[in-house]
Design a protein around this motif. Sequence first.
Motif, PDB file in Angstrom:
ATOM      1  N   LEU B 380      21.505  -9.916 -21.776  1.00  0.00           N
ATOM      2  CA  LEU B 380      20.734  -9.485 -22.940  1.00  0.00           C
ATOM      3  C   LEU B 380      19.487  -8.712 -22.518  1.00  0.00           C
ATOM      4  O   LEU B 380      19.184  -7.634 -23.035  1.00  0.00           O
ATOM      5  N   TRP B 381      18.759  -9.283 -21.540  1.00  0.00           N
ATOM      6  CA  TRP B 381      17.529  -8.638 -21.053  1.00  0.00           C
ATOM      7  C   TRP B 381      17.811  -7.223 -20.573  1.00  0.00           C
ATOM      8  O   TRP B 381      17.090  -6.289 -20.885  1.00  0.00           O
ATOM      9  N   VAL B 382      18.872  -7.105 -19.773  1.00  0.00           N
ATOM     10  CA  VAL B 382      19.170  -5.804 -19.179  1.00  0.00           C
ATOM     11  C   VAL B 382      19.410  -4.769 -20.260  1.00  0.00           C
ATOM     12  O   VAL B 382      19.064  -3.603 -20.118  1.00  0.00           O
ATOM     13  N   ARG B 383      19.980  -5.228 -21.379  1.00  0.00           N
ATOM     14  CA  ARG B 383      20.262  -4.266 -22.457  1.00  0.00           C
ATOM     15  C   ARG B 383      18.995  -3.721 -23.092  1.00  0.00           C
ATOM     16  O   ARG B 383      19.016  -2.717 -23.775  1.00  0.00           O
ATOM     17  N   LEU B 384      17.881  -4.435 -22.856  1.00  0.00           N
ATOM     18  CA  LEU B 384      16.586  -3.906 -23.317  1.00  0.00           C
ATOM     19  C   LEU B 384      16.379  -2.486 -22.822  1.00  0.00           C
ATOM     20  O   LEU B 384      15.756  -1.659 -23.474  1.00  0.00           O
ATOM     21  N   LEU B 385      16.909  -2.226 -21.617  1.00  0.00           N
ATOM     22  CA  LEU B 385      16.703  -0.915 -21.016  1.00  0.00           C
ATOM     23  C   LEU B 385      17.489   0.165 -21.736  1.00  0.00           C
ATOM     24  O   LEU B 385      17.298   1.347 -21.499  1.00  0.00           O
ATOM     25  N   MET B 386      18.416  -0.238 -22.641  1.00  0.00           N
ATOM     26  CA  MET B 386      19.199   0.764 -23.356  1.00  0.00           C
ATOM     27  C   MET B 386      18.475   1.250 -24.605  1.00  0.00           C
ATOM     28  O   MET B 386      18.941   2.165 -25.269  1.00  0.00           O
ATOM     29  N   ILE B 387      17.336   0.624 -24.914  1.00  0.00           N
ATOM     30  CA  ILE B 387      16.503   1.141 -26.004  1.00  0.00           C
ATOM     31  C   ILE B 387      16.190   2.604 -25.694  1.00  0.00           C
ATOM     32  O   ILE B 387      15.909   2.941 -24.549  1.00  0.00           O
ATOM     33  N   PRO B 388      16.247   3.493 -26.696  1.00  0.00           N
ATOM     34  CA  PRO B 388      15.945   4.900 -26.435  1.00  0.00           C
ATOM     35  C   PRO B 388      14.606   5.042 -25.726  1.00  0.00           C
ATOM     36  O   PRO B 388      13.639   4.342 -26.059  1.00  0.00           O
ATOM     37  N   GLN B 389      14.559   5.963 -24.779  1.00  0.00           N
ATOM     38  CA  GLN B 389      13.381   6.103 -23.918  1.00  0.00           C
ATOM     39  C   GLN B 389      12.050   6.185 -24.681  1.00  0.00           C
ATOM     40  O   GLN B 389      11.086   5.520 -24.293  1.00  0.00           O
ATOM     41  N   PRO B 390      11.937   6.989 -25.763  1.00  0.00           N
ATOM     42  CA  PRO B 390      10.645   7.045 -26.454  1.00  0.00           C
ATOM     43  C   PRO B 390      10.180   5.681 -26.932  1.00  0.00           C
ATOM     44  O   PRO B 390       9.010   5.324 -26.774  1.00  0.00           O
ATOM     45  N   TRP B 391      11.105   4.913 -27.497  1.00  0.00           N
ATOM     46  CA  TRP B 391      10.727   3.591 -27.982  1.00  0.00           C
ATOM     47  C   TRP B 391      10.435   2.631 -26.842  1.00  0.00           C
ATOM     48  O   TRP B 391       9.558   1.791 -26.931  1.00  0.00           O
ATOM     49  N   LEU B 392      11.214   2.749 -25.782  1.00  0.00           N
ATOM     50  CA  LEU B 392      11.015   1.854 -24.645  1.00  0.00           C
ATOM     51  C   LEU B 392       9.587   2.004 -24.108  1.00  0.00           C
ATOM     52  O   LEU B 392       8.853   1.035 -23.964  1.00  0.00           O
ATOM     53  N   TYR B 393       9.186   3.248 -23.836  1.00  0.00           N
ATOM     54  CA  TYR B 393       7.854   3.440 -23.269  1.00  0.00           C
ATOM     55  C   TYR B 393       6.759   3.143 -24.291  1.00  0.00           C
ATOM     56  O   TYR B 393       5.700   2.608 -23.942  1.00  0.00           O
ATOM     57  N   ALA B 394       7.006   3.496 -25.562  1.00  0.00           N
ATOM     58  CA  ALA B 394       6.022   3.161 -26.593  1.00  0.00           C
ATOM     59  C   ALA B 394       5.849   1.647 -26.649  1.00  0.00           C
ATOM     60  O   ALA B 394       4.733   1.131 -26.734  1.00  0.00           O
ATOM     61  N   GLY B 395       6.982   0.936 -26.571  1.00  0.00           N
ATOM     62  CA  GLY B 395       6.923  -0.526 -26.587  1.00  0.00           C
ATOM     63  C   GLY B 395       6.159  -1.059 -25.386  1.00  0.00           C
ATOM     64  O   GLY B 395       5.353  -1.981 -25.503  1.00  0.00           O
TER      65      GLY B 395
ATOM     66  N   ILE C  82       0.864  13.919 -21.848  1.00  0.00           N
ATOM     67  CA  ILE C  82      -0.242  13.124 -21.296  1.00  0.00           C
ATOM     68  C   ILE C  82      -1.369  13.030 -22.308  1.00  0.00           C
ATOM     69  O   ILE C  82      -1.924  11.957 -22.565  1.00  0.00           O
ATOM     70  N   ILE C  83      -1.681  14.174 -22.906  1.00  0.00           N
ATOM     71  CA  ILE C  83      -2.758  14.193 -23.887  1.00  0.00           C
ATOM     72  C   ILE C  83      -2.401  13.323 -25.099  1.00  0.00           C
ATOM     73  O   ILE C  83      -3.237  12.583 -25.622  1.00  0.00           O
ATOM     74  N   LEU C  84      -1.127  13.383 -25.485  1.00  0.00           N
ATOM     75  CA  LEU C  84      -0.689  12.557 -26.621  1.00  0.00           C
ATOM     76  C   LEU C  84      -0.881  11.062 -26.333  1.00  0.00           C
ATOM     77  O   LEU C  84      -1.424  10.319 -27.151  1.00  0.00           O
ATOM     78  N   ILE C  85      -0.424  10.644 -25.162  1.00  0.00           N
ATOM     79  CA  ILE C  85      -0.512   9.206 -24.837  1.00  0.00           C
ATOM     80  C   ILE C  85      -1.970   8.786 -24.703  1.00  0.00           C
ATOM     81  O   ILE C  85      -2.402   7.775 -25.274  1.00  0.00           O
ATOM     82  N   LEU C  86      -2.751   9.573 -23.957  1.00  0.00           N
ATOM     83  CA  LEU C  86      -4.158   9.221 -23.789  1.00  0.00           C
ATOM     84  C   LEU C  86      -4.873   9.256 -25.137  1.00  0.00           C
ATOM     85  O   LEU C  86      -5.746   8.431 -25.407  1.00  0.00           O
ATOM     86  N   GLY C  87      -4.472  10.205 -26.003  1.00  0.00           N
ATOM     87  CA  GLY C  87      -5.057  10.255 -27.339  1.00  0.00           C
ATOM     88  C   GLY C  87      -4.751   8.984 -28.116  1.00  0.00           C
ATOM     89  O   GLY C  87      -5.624   8.425 -28.792  1.00  0.00           O
ATOM     90  N   GLY C  88      -3.502   8.514 -28.011  1.00  0.00           N
ATOM     91  CA  GLY C  88      -3.131   7.264 -28.687  1.00  0.00           C
ATOM     92  C   GLY C  88      -3.981   6.104 -28.189  1.00  0.00           C
ATOM     93  O   GLY C  88      -4.482   5.297 -28.978  1.00  0.00           O
ATOM     94  N   LEU C 109      -0.653   4.176 -31.466  1.00  0.00           N
ATOM     95  CA  LEU C 109      -0.286   4.289 -30.051  1.00  0.00           C
ATOM     96  C   LEU C 109       1.221   4.357 -29.899  1.00  0.00           C
ATOM     97  O   LEU C 109       1.754   5.171 -29.142  1.00  0.00           O
ATOM     98  N   PHE C 110       1.907   3.508 -30.669  1.00  0.00           N
ATOM     99  CA  PHE C 110       3.373   3.492 -30.587  1.00  0.00           C
ATOM    100  C   PHE C 110       3.933   4.862 -30.976  1.00  0.00           C
ATOM    101  O   PHE C 110       4.757   5.447 -30.263  1.00  0.00           O
ATOM    102  N   ALA C 111       3.443   5.378 -32.107  1.00  0.00           N
ATOM    103  CA  ALA C 111       3.968   6.649 -32.603  1.00  0.00           C
ATOM    104  C   ALA C 111       3.617   7.793 -31.652  1.00  0.00           C
ATOM    105  O   ALA C 111       4.457   8.654 -31.354  1.00  0.00           O
ATOM    106  N   ALA C 112       2.390   7.792 -31.136  1.00  0.00           N
ATOM    107  CA  ALA C 112       1.967   8.869 -30.238  1.00  0.00           C
ATOM    108  C   ALA C 112       2.803   8.876 -28.969  1.00  0.00           C
ATOM    109  O   ALA C 112       3.252   9.926 -28.495  1.00  0.00           O
ATOM    110  N   THR C 113       3.039   7.679 -28.401  1.00  0.00           N
ATOM    111  CA  THR C 113       3.814   7.617 -27.170  1.00  0.00           C
ATOM    112  C   THR C 113       5.235   8.073 -27.404  1.00  0.00           C
ATOM    113  O   THR C 113       5.804   8.826 -26.600  1.00  0.00           O
ATOM    114  N   SER C 114       5.822   7.631 -28.496  1.00  0.00           N
ATOM    115  CA  SER C 114       7.224   8.010 -28.684  1.00  0.00           C
ATOM    116  C   SER C 114       7.322   9.518 -28.972  1.00  0.00           C
ATOM    117  O   SER C 114       8.292  10.161 -28.582  1.00  0.00           O
TER     118      SER C 114
END
Lengths: 323, 499, 157
Positions: B380-395, C82-88, C109-114
Amino acid sequence: MTQFRRGLWRSALAAAAVAGFVTSAAAQMELKIMAPAAPGGGWDQTARSMQQALTQSGIAKSAQVTNVPGAGGSIGIAQLVNNSKGDGNQLMVMGYVMVGALLTNKSPVTLDQTTPIARLTAEYEAIVVPADSPIKTAKELADALKADPAKVTWAGGSAGGVDHIAAALFAKAAGADPTKINYIPFSGGGEALAAILGGKVTAGISGYGEFESQIKAGKLRLIGLTTPADKATADKPSIKAQGVDIEIANWRAVVAPPGISADQKKALTDAMDKMAKSSEWQEILKTKGWEDAYVSGDAFAKILADEQARTKEVLTSVGLVKS
Amino acid sequence: MEAFTSLAGGLAVAIQPANLLFALIGVLLGTAVGVLPGIGPALTVALLLPITFKLDPAGSIIMFAGIYYGGMYGGSTTAILINTPGESASMATALEGNLMAKAGRGGPALATSAIGSFVAGTIATLGLTLLAPYLVEIAVSFGPEDYFALMVVAFVTVSATFGDSPVRGLTSLFIGLLLGLVGIDILSGQSRLSFGVPELYDNIEVTTLAVGLFAVGEALYVASRRHVHEEKLEAVRGSLWMTKEDWKRSWKPWLRGTMFGFPIGALPAGGAEIPTFLSYATERRLTKHPEDFGRGAIEGVAGPEAANNASAAGTLVPLLTLGLPTSATAAMLLAGFQQYGLNPGPLLFADQPNLVWGLIASLFIANGMLLVLNLPLVGLWVRLLMIPQPWLYAGILVFATMGTIAANPSPVELVMLTVFGILGFLMRRFDFPIAPVVVGLILGPIAESQLRRALSISLGDPMTLLQSPISATLLAIALLALVLPFFLKGLGRFKAVED
Amino acid sequence: MTSSPQRRIDVAGLVIAVILLVLAGVVWWDMSKLQILSPYDLGPKVMPIIVSGGLTLLAIGNAIGALRGDLPARESLDWKPIILILGGLACLIALIAFGGGFMIGTALLFAATSTAFGRRAFVTDFVIGAVIAVFVYLLFAKLLTLSLPAGPLERLF
């Protein structure tokens, strides 16, 4: 889970409301208590215990604890003085350590700017030596110190803290030069205790509670406590009674923001007076092993002023504060 | 033998259904908070103390022990998956673990960490059962000079984390040492490099630095080169579970990690970070697959994880035998004991045998529970990595900031996190190794204060470092570790010439 | 970031060397204000002196490396994300500092990063971030009784 919790909350609130109605009709206070430290430490525990006692006994309708950690309380007091001016529902827990920290940190905000409410608890400092040490009494320790302060190494808490101040006061009372004491600060209680148990230092100084179980087990020898002479008991001898004139306690207290009205001050003081007498608070003191040192009003304001003057003098003498 | 009879008695206490339930709640809570950077087991125990006041002592202390062990597990999960060490002790795990996860080997990384933690935790708890009274004698005899010597050994061995260029590695290390200076100097009470900012007086929080450098720095770096390098994460490549080869490469590091973690954890000023880094450095030196280090070597996960958990059991040695709290969590456990009027210390074993042995027994149970809970979760944990990249990093960023705010709700702390993030980004871009910065921040202040304490006690005589047998031995080891590689290299060259 | 391949001098590398030198200077300057208080303590100055000296040497080492041009090759840099994330992050910090609460900040922050990672659905992501923030707030504030920086939104709960 949430439903269960909500139920719990509701019944707790109801119980508090009923209790409040019974004990005091004026239980409308919605207090905010700031602990100027991270969760878990002494000030935080005091704040959370107050919260428990105040709400359970119905003295206050609610009491919310916030944590503002940092720099021995310097950040918390700055926030109290600058952001809570005139707020009659705000309290801040503080203690003797803050008196010294504000001085050594050169804080722009001072305790004079706050409104003193009451002192709650106190813990006396204890001086111990390893069990196989040749030193047996406060007098012998004082003599060793007078002979060569360099050879008497002390283990205790951070520089400028209550342990350090107590060691300097002891040296002064013993007739030795307090600037020449070989005081070695350790970061945690455990680390200092290990150094004493391992015989790395001559003596240790800290709150009695830190040493209690080791003393009872015979691993450390208690030289004495920094209590007034008349407060000594057989297993807790006073250092003052042994002829070294030193008295110091690490107390905890509450203060309010500046600029509150006389009525607001009276309401807060009354609430503290009631809390200190409540069975809930007495019960907490017992389980936590805190000594009741309740003083409120002008008497506490005087203690606070005296302690500031004395601390400044000691810290100046060891060089931590420039006069 | 006596220990085993007592342990059996303890087991009887621990397997009472109510206590089992407390242990389960404890490990679940511990795992949940261990996952969050900044919120460690100590904070959780602190916050739960008032709630558990109404429970019976055995039950709540068993629960706290569960939180303690659970926190250790949770911290490594995030370190491996999203390069965000939940606490400073799982930093070494992040180094190779996250590389493994990116290479699609997150499954084996999590598995070797879970099993390694279990093995180490069990051995170390056994050590606690049998050796505690003897070990504690040695632990207390460690003086400041001995700690300083231990730091020297650590400094010498962690040079393994320096990467290819000594200049770059040392630059990173010195930046860490510089950051370690910030704040009030514990021995003199004066502030250094704080520029009058009170928030800086309390020294730089290790987790803030690590999360900033690792998580925020990496998010910035990956984002900045998305246009050239579309990073493709494959959650699973190859087997989700450990292969035979993985087992073969893991079991020795587990045991060696335990050997580092347990005794150093038992030292009053030992801590959990030093053994994890020592273990990492050792595995890097001993491995038969040096080419894998820097690309995700399983040894680099197995060793530090075992060391991490073994040190957790180690800290209980001085706590239970002497009442010495040697870590923040141990201090909170102590407060937990005191809340019931129990004073851990030399008399606790004699006064409250049921409680102590119940606690030790429940440590075994908590350990087993964690393994059973965590292994099925690996998938289950490993599947966390399948979250789309934008959401993963935002998270990841939300996670990192949230943990920081919760531990210390001050904007200054967040500014530091951001600055460390930028630092991490620049270091990645210019190819400076990151781990030495954190190593410098952790080891620098300890080495400095212990040396100064030792010299204060000896009134300035440096010979104190050689007069203590422990210190002298450790310094000899450090010297050997420094010289031996050159010697062996020379020998190798010699042989090559002969051939 | 302009490196001229002919002379192979790496300007960025030289900048790093200068920064290290400046840091060494700051450490030295800060050290000079410290006092030695205890006659037995080695004093708080020794470690800063070591760090300052070490940084100076490393500045020289890095400068030599830059002059030789043996810094690793770098790819071109995209500043926008980079600017987007740092801005967030900056928004989050500002909102907390000025009492806007952490929920809005976290959602931003979430929206800016994504967005920085290439998504083009700012509003949706903002809502997702807000939901996460509410969830975490309830967990922290209610279950663990931690005080998170509160703003108008937090007071609703």
